[in-house]
Design a protein around this motif. Structure first.
Motif, PDB file in Angstrom:
ATOM      1  N   THR A 460      56.830  45.872  17.524  1.00 42.44           N
ATOM      2  CA  THR A 460      56.659  45.888  18.971  1.00 42.44           C
ATOM      3  C   THR A 460      56.837  47.295  19.530  1.00 42.44           C
ATOM      4  O   THR A 460      57.425  48.168  18.880  1.00 42.44           O
ATOM      5  N   ASN A 462      58.278  47.454  22.578  1.00 41.89           N
ATOM      6  CA  ASN A 462      59.284  47.224  23.612  1.00 41.89           C
ATOM      7  C   ASN A 462      60.597  47.918  23.304  1.00 41.89           C
ATOM      8  O   ASN A 462      61.404  48.166  24.199  1.00 41.89           O
ATOM      9  N   SER A 487      65.732  50.469  24.414  1.00 37.94           N
ATOM     10  CA  SER A 487      64.694  49.685  25.072  1.00 37.94           C
ATOM     11  C   SER A 487      63.620  50.616  25.604  1.00 37.94           C
ATOM     12  O   SER A 487      63.913  51.660  26.182  1.00 37.94           O
ATOM     13  N   SER A 491      61.864  45.140  30.951  1.00 37.84           N
ATOM     14  CA  SER A 491      62.233  43.733  30.814  1.00 37.84           C
ATOM     15  C   SER A 491      63.555  43.588  30.063  1.00 37.84           C
ATOM     16  O   SER A 491      63.962  44.463  29.298  1.00 37.84           O
ATOM     17  N   THR A 492      64.210  42.455  30.304  1.00 43.58           N
ATOM     18  CA  THR A 492      65.425  42.119  29.561  1.00 43.58           C
ATOM     19  C   THR A 492      65.032  41.268  28.351  1.00 43.58           C
ATOM     20  O   THR A 492      64.345  40.249  28.507  1.00 43.58           O
ATOM     21  N   LEU A 493      65.468  41.683  27.164  1.00 43.88           N
ATOM     22  CA  LEU A 493      65.080  41.021  25.929  1.00 43.88           C
ATOM     23  C   LEU A 493      66.282  40.335  25.282  1.00 43.88           C
ATOM     24  O   LEU A 493      67.390  40.887  25.291  1.00 43.88           O
ATOM     25  N   LEU A 495      67.624  39.222  21.740  1.00 45.68           N
ATOM     26  CA  LEU A 495      67.284  39.618  20.374  1.00 45.68           C
ATOM     27  C   LEU A 495      68.291  39.059  19.358  1.00 45.68           C
ATOM     28  O   LEU A 495      69.413  38.699  19.704  1.00 45.68           O
ATOM     29  N   ASP A 550      62.719  39.181  18.445  1.00 45.40           N
ATOM     30  CA  ASP A 550      62.887  38.196  19.512  1.00 45.40           C
ATOM     31  C   ASP A 550      62.359  36.837  19.048  1.00 45.40           C
ATOM     32  O   ASP A 550      62.054  36.642  17.864  1.00 45.40           O
TER      33      ASP A 550
END
Length: 571
Positions: A460, A462, A487, A491-493, A495, A550
């Motif tokens: 990714t 992200n 990050s 956005s809030t991820l 994981l 994720d």
């Protein structure tokens, strides 16, 4: 329906007088009592010929005493034709069912070809053996002026495919000799033809060296009859893998010997009934108790026993049940015990301790792609150790099915040695995720399972580990590699962080400065513009894999190679 001819005492006098000296005939309501000279003074087959002559007229004779013969109209008997046909069809089905798994493994052929090979190399040989048993019975019946009747075949879906056949003649046996000869010839013919197929299968195995890596052969799992062991020593290859035709011969030997047991309408039961009369039922009781005990170890024994009990525990007595058995008949009757001793095996299948073991290295792997579509090879090594006294040729399979290849310096493993096999999995998937496979390593005696796990990560944008995705880095043993995860999105991820080592132990992974959500499967919270730190340490030289991903298995991968050197390169 057989037409019955009207007979008179004079006609009875004429027919019986062909074979015996007639003293007096008394008729009462269509039943004739014929007083004759002592039957034992005449050849035993005379009574069989008398019965045959009377049967043409719709009558049957049986002895009451040594000097008295009773002649009555022959009753109609149930032929059980439908039952016999259904049982024969069921036996064909169970033979295919049992034989297919072994034959398909032996030849490693396509579905259609395996079906044809099962028919040619297993099902047909078994039915030839069963047919030879019936041919022996036919000869015995013909020799004693009897009409042959089709047997009841007994299927066995959980063991050998068949438990043989039950002798259920439509007409009564005329004499003790008729019962003994037809039953013994049935057992002997089946036994000898079975042995021939063992020998044929051995030669076919020598001529057709099938390039199969391993077969789940019953040769070391079955309890072999003595005669089978003798033939196998000379004609079956040393690797112990039976050609399917030899396996069919083994089935025939066991079936022939079991049908020699002194129970009911089995061949041995008929011989017991002929020689012991009404006392044969007590022998049947003893044999039944023994079979019930053996069925605890091998349940298929109960299948044939159930059919025996349905038809009858006590076998039929001959029409001439008062004459003394000749020495020839007694010798034949006793010889059935030899077949039982040589061929009967109480536990046809049993489990042996594994004669090999498997050790392995890395069993967890990670593959990655930037397009969620990957085709790559995953390789692992398996060490196979042979603890037995004979060479083994291990086979390999994988579940769920996926293409694999196996390479080694030698496919055979000698006794008290080990051989390394490199197993390559052709991993082709289009969806990121976690994939689990089971590699089965098997020989002719046992199998061992090795679990393989593959993480397919879609790389990714992200977030990244340091500045690389994936990250490849070297580190020193006992040193700590510090990997910041930053990050790259607003956005809030949610994981997960997972790690594994190539040795499977002696490594440590710690996550610092991370916000966590307790009780979640993806517990690490990575908000936009934030980061946390992953610390990786190993006390031995190995490669440690760190995966951050994720719920859609989008993420990043770090591969840290720990070495015994101070010249560690950091990027």
């Amino acid at each position: 329906m057989k037409l019955k001819m009207a007979v008179t005492p004079e006609r009875i006098q004429q027919i019986v007088g062909r074979y015996y000296g007639v003293k007096r005939i008394r008729e009462e309501e269509g039943e004739f009592e014929v007083e004759v000279e002592d039957i034992d003074f005449y050849p035993e087959d005379y009574f069989s010929m008398l019965v045959s002559d009377l049967r043409k007229m719709g009558y049957v004779a049986f002895t009451k005493t040594k000097n008295e013969i009773i002649i009555i109209e022959e009753p109609e008997r149930s032929k059980r034709s439908l039952l016999k046909i259904l049982m024969a069809i069921a036996t064909v089905i169970t033979l295919f069912y049992v034989g297919y798994s072994y034959v398909s493994s032996y030849f490693s052929s396509s579905l259609l070809m395996s079906f044809l090979e099962t028919l040619i190399y297993f099902v047909i040989p078994v039915f030839i053996i069963l047919g030879s048993r019936e041919f022996g019975r036919y000869l015995g019946m013909k020799r004693n002026s009897m009409q042959y009747s089709f047997p009841i075949f007994v299927p066995d879906p959980i063991g050998m495919g068949t438990m043989g056949s039950i002798n259920a003649p439509n007409v009564a046996y005329p004499s003790k000799r008729a019962m003994v000869e037809s039953s013994l010839l049935s057992v002997v013919f089946g036994f000898l033809v079975s042995l021939i197929f063992v020998i044929i299968g051995g030669y076919l195995s020598l001529m057709q060296r099938i390039p199969v890596s391993g077969v789940r052969s019953p040769i070391l799992q079955i309890g072999s009859p003595l005669i089978f062991q003798a033939a196998m020593r000379s004609f079956v290859p040393s690797d112990g893998v039976l050609f399917p035709t030899a396996y069919a011969g083994w089935v025939g030997i066991i079936v022939s010997a079991f049908n020699a047991m002194p129970i009911g309408f089995l061949d041995g039961g008929l011989i017991s009934s002929a020689m012991l009369g009404k006392y044969s039922q007590y022998v049947s009781y003893v044999a039944i108790v023994a079979i019930i005990g053996l069925s605890i170890l091998y349940p298929s024994w109960l299948i044939l026993l159930v059919f025996v009990l349905i038809i009858g525990i006590r076998g039929p007595e001959p029409l001439n049940n008062v004459g003394r058995a000749s020495g020839y008949v007694k010798i034949l009757a006793l010889s059935i015990g030899i077949i039982i001793l040589i061929g009967l095996v109480p536990i046809p299948f049993h489990t042996l301790p594994p004669q090999f073991s498997v050790s392995y290295g890395q069993t967890q792997f990670v593959v990655y792609s930037v397009s969620a579509n990957i085709s790559t090879n995953v390789s692992c090594f398996l060490n196979v150790s042979n603890h037995g006294t004979s060479p083994i040729t291990p086979g390999f399979s994988i579940s769920p099915a996926i293409p694999i290849s196996v390479k080694s310096s030698s496919r055979s493993v000698s006794p008290s040695t080990s051989q390394r096999f490199n197993v390559t999995i052709n991993f082709t998937k289009s969806a990121p995720g976690f994939y689990s496979y089971v590699i089965s390593v098997f020989t002719s005696t046992a199998s061992e399972l090795v679990n393989i796990h593959i993480y397919f990560i879609d790389l990714t944008e992200n977030f990244t580990m340091k500045s690389n995705n994936p990250l490849m880095e070297n580190a020193t043993v006992n040193d700590t590699a510090k990997i910041p995860l930053a990050s790259d999105t607003s956005s809030t991820l949610m994981l997960n962080v997972y790690a594994f080592g190539s040795s499977g132990m002696d490594y440590h992974v710690v996550v610092q400065n991370a916000v966590t959500a307790v009780g979640e499967n993806f517990p690490f919270v990575l908000s936009g513009g934030t980061s946390f730190l992953i610390l990786v340490n190993s006390t031995i030289p190995q490669t440690v894999y760190v995966i951050v991903y994720d719920q859609q298995y989008q993420g990043d991968v770090a591969v840290i190679n720990f070495v015994n050197t101070t010249n560690t390169v950091h990027r």
